[in-house]
Write a protein that holds these residues in place. Structure first.
Motif, short mmCIF file in Angstrom:
data_model
loop_
_atom_site.label_atom_id
_atom_site.label_comp_id
_atom_site.label_asym_id
_atom_site.label_seq_id
_atom_site.Cartn_x
_atom_site.Cartn_y
_atom_site.Cartn_z
N THR A 1 0.82 -1.21 0.00
CA THR A 1 0.00 0.00 0.00
C THR A 1 0.86 1.26 0.00
OG1 THR A 1 -1.77 -1.15 1.19
CG2 THR A 1 -1.79 1.25 1.24
N LEU B 1 -6.34 -4.09 9.44
CA LEU B 1 -5.61 -2.89 9.02
C LEU B 1 -4.47 -3.24 8.08
CD1 LEU B 1 -5.04 0.17 9.35
CD2 LEU B 1 -3.59 -0.42 11.30
N SER C 1 -9.98 1.38 1.50
CA SER C 1 -10.45 0.03 1.81
C SER C 1 -10.13 -0.36 3.25
CB SER C 1 -9.84 -0.98 0.84
OG SER C 1 -8.45 -1.12 1.03
N GLU C 2 -9.06 0.19 3.79
CA GLU C 2 -8.70 -0.12 5.18
C GLU C 2 -9.76 0.43 6.14
OE1 GLU C 2 -4.92 1.67 5.17
OE2 GLU C 2 -3.87 -0.10 4.40
N ALA D 1 -12.98 -1.69 5.76
CA ALA D 1 -12.91 -2.99 6.40
C ALA D 1 -12.98 -2.89 7.91
CB ALA D 1 -11.62 -3.70 5.97
N ARG E 1 -7.17 1.95 -2.25
CA ARG E 1 -6.52 1.02 -1.33
C ARG E 1 -6.49 1.58 0.09
NH1 ARG E 1 -4.91 -4.39 -0.88
NH2 ARG E 1 -3.48 -4.48 0.89
N PHE E 2 -6.25 2.90 0.23
CA PHE E 2 -6.25 3.51 1.54
C PHE E 2 -7.67 3.57 2.11
CE2 PHE E 2 -2.21 5.04 -0.06
CZ PHE E 2 -1.39 4.92 1.05
N THR F 1 -4.17 -6.09 6.19
CA THR F 1 -4.56 -6.82 4.98
C THR F 1 -5.66 -6.13 4.18
OG1 THR F 1 -6.19 -8.14 6.20
CG2 THR F 1 -3.95 -9.01 6.05
N SER F 2 -6.31 -5.12 4.77
CA SER F 2 -7.44 -4.40 4.14
C SER F 2 -8.60 -5.34 3.81
CB SER F 2 -6.98 -3.70 2.85
OG SER F 2 -6.03 -2.70 3.14
N SER F 3 -8.74 -6.42 4.57
CA SER F 3 -9.82 -7.38 4.33
C SER F 3 -10.42 -7.83 5.64
CB SER F 3 -9.29 -8.59 3.56
OG SER F 3 -10.28 -9.61 3.51
N TYR G 1 -12.50 9.04 6.33
CA TYR G 1 -12.05 8.50 7.61
C TYR G 1 -12.81 9.15 8.77
CZ TYR G 1 -8.12 5.49 6.30
OH TYR G 1 -7.35 4.46 5.82
N SER H 1 -10.91 -6.77 -0.06
CA SER H 1 -10.32 -5.53 -0.55
C SER H 1 -10.74 -5.27 -2.00
CB SER H 1 -8.80 -5.62 -0.46
OG SER H 1 -8.21 -4.44 -0.97
#
Length: 495
Positions: free
Chosen positions: A225, A282, A399-400, A403, A396-397, A284-286, A245, A365
């Protein structure tokens, strides 16, 4: 055989204090170290770090291997143990009602905050449609055709295709059908239930082994990431990301905090309880990477096994709160950034459409971006679908945060529904939240330990048996028998 219940603390010194694990033997410690190393490698060696995503993907794939059979066995055994289809139907109805309401609130909060903060207004950004070509193509291939398409998607093409394709919602449907059939068989189903319980225990054993690789997966995911996208978080896109966020934090602290207080527990203490799982997510974003662990931990915290078995898998398809917030905020941000005015009623229509399209989205993700694209396709005449390219670089950011919000929302939801149905051991939950180290996940996921309760778990119509409480690897002794004849496996007095 009397059921085992974790309720009151033992009177006096019923259990001797057990030594706590050293800090360096805790999973969250090594995941934190891995995340820190991943960030450092991503900053120092971005080119090499951008090639490390396969480590996170490998860990997630290892977990997903056992998710479908674990969910199937847990749901079937949990519902069959109820011994009453009407009770199971009531549990399912309350689960769907609660998750639909929370998703609607999450969508609305995202819509309100994006209109207040307006991070895309005045940007006049241009975009390259080629950047979103893959996402749009994937969205078009999975787009449901209204309500009929959504309902058809619930049913797999064959009994085994749900397991092969990894579709959690389809696995859940098959499990409910099998559970209903076993319930109607009565005592003749006990052999099948014992067999499924054994398979479930084996899956938990596999999960325990796989979890040793969690720090490696977190390292690879974080390094990728930072190395791949670290330099792209600039200017107005950073404002949008921070707005998202902040909205997720608002939803968690205000809404979920209020729901938790009404239910009778502290949200902050619950977050502390699931810190291991949050750190793995955090990295793995999944949120799927910790699904089996969440089921085990919630059951050990006092929620009845049948409730956990039905609620958590349903939540992973029907209660993706972070994804819901992302969808409304992402759609309106694209409109703002491209100078498109979206009327109030159009936004309401978009919200209602997303309420349906968000259901069944996988908790992995990138699913949020694809689901957003699929929803925008229905409103392409208002909001340009190709504008999805504006947020591909920072997804990608995002997705954290999605999740993490999804995981907390599903955990809180499970405890809420357990309380709603009268299947929550509130004293046990209070003790565990005050003493999070009283749950030893290594011991709870041991095959031989799990199998010890099989006889108590598999008699249809009896109260669901929870695995004995563990204090740092040692089973807590049973307390005195209560007037009903049940033995109580009580939490340790050590604290």
């Amino acid at each position: 055989m009397p059921s085992l219940r974790r309720t009151d603390p033992p009177a006096g010194d019923a259990a001797a204090p057990a030594p706590r694990k050293r800090f360096t033997r805790q999973l969250y410690f090594w995941v934190l170290v891995a995340i820190a190393l991943g960030i450092a490698v991503g900053i120092a060696f971005p080119a090499q770090a951008s090639q490390m995503k396969w480590l996170a993907d490998l860990f997630i794939k290892l977990v997903k291997v056992v998710i479908a059979p674990t969910i199937f066995c847990t749901v079937v055994v949990g519902i069959a143990n109820l011994g009453n289809l009407a009770k199971a139907g009531g549990l399912a109805l309350r689960t769907v009602v609660y998750f639909t309401a929370t998703t609607l609130i999450a969508l609305a909060i995202g819509l309100v905050t994006i209109n207040i903060l307006r991070p895309g207004v005045g940007l006049g950004l241009s975009f390259d449609e080629a950047d979103a070509a893959d996402t749009i193509s994937e969205a078009s291939s999975t787009e449901a055709e209204g309500i009929s398409g959504f309902i058809l998607h619930l049913v797999p093409d064959s009994f085994f295709s749900a397991f092969v394709d990894g579709q959690l919602i389809q696995v859940l449907v098959v499990a409910i059908l099998v559970a209903c059939a076993l319930t109607m068989l009565g005592s003749r189903a006990q052999g099948a239930i014992r067999g499924l319980t054994t398979i479930q225990d084996v899956m938990f054993g596999v999960i325990k082994i796989v979890m040793y690789a969690a720090p490696i997966g977190a390292f690879g995911g974080m390094a990728y990431t930072i190395g791949e996208y670290g330099g792209q978080i600039l200017g107005s896109l950073a404002y949008f990301m921070l707005s998202f966020y902040a909205t997720c934090l608002l939803f968690i602290v205000v809404f979920l905090g209020l729901v938790s207080r009404i239910t009778g527990f502290s949200l902050m203490k619950f977050i502390r309880l699931i810190r291991d799982e949050l750190l793995i997510v955090l990295g793995t974003s999944s949120s799927e990477s910790v699904l089996p662990r969440m089921m085990t931990k919630l059951e050990a915290s006092g929620a009845k096994k049948s409730v956990v078995g039905l609620t958590i898998p349903t939540g992973y398809s029907f209660n993706l709160d972070g994804t819901a917030i992302y969808m409304t905020m992402g759609a309106i941000f694209i409109a703002q950034a491209t100078g498109v005015e979206v009327g109030v009623w159009t936004q309401v229509g978009l919200l209602l459409f997303m309420l349906l399209s968000s259901k069944g989205a996988a908790g992995v993700s990138g699913a949020g971006l694809v689901t957003l694209a699929a929803s925008l396709a229905a409103f392409d005449s208002v909001i340009p679908l190709a504008g999805i390219a504006l947020i591909v670089g920072i997804d990608r950011f995002m997705s954290e945060a999605r999740a993490l919000t999804n995981l907390i929302g599903n955990g809180v939801g499970t405890l809420v529904i357990a309380r709603w149905t009268g299947d929550l051991d509130r004293e046990r939950l209070s003790y565990v939240l005050d003493n999070p180290n009283s749950i030893d996940m290594d011991e709870l996921m041991r095959v031989d330990n799990a199998a010890a309760d099989t006889d108590a778990d598999t008699a249809p119509g009896t109260e669901d048996a929870a695995r004995p409480a563990q204090v740092d690897g040692e089973a807590v002794p049973d307390g005195a028998a209560d007037p009903s004849g049940d033995r109580k496996a009580a939490p340790s007095a050590a604290g």
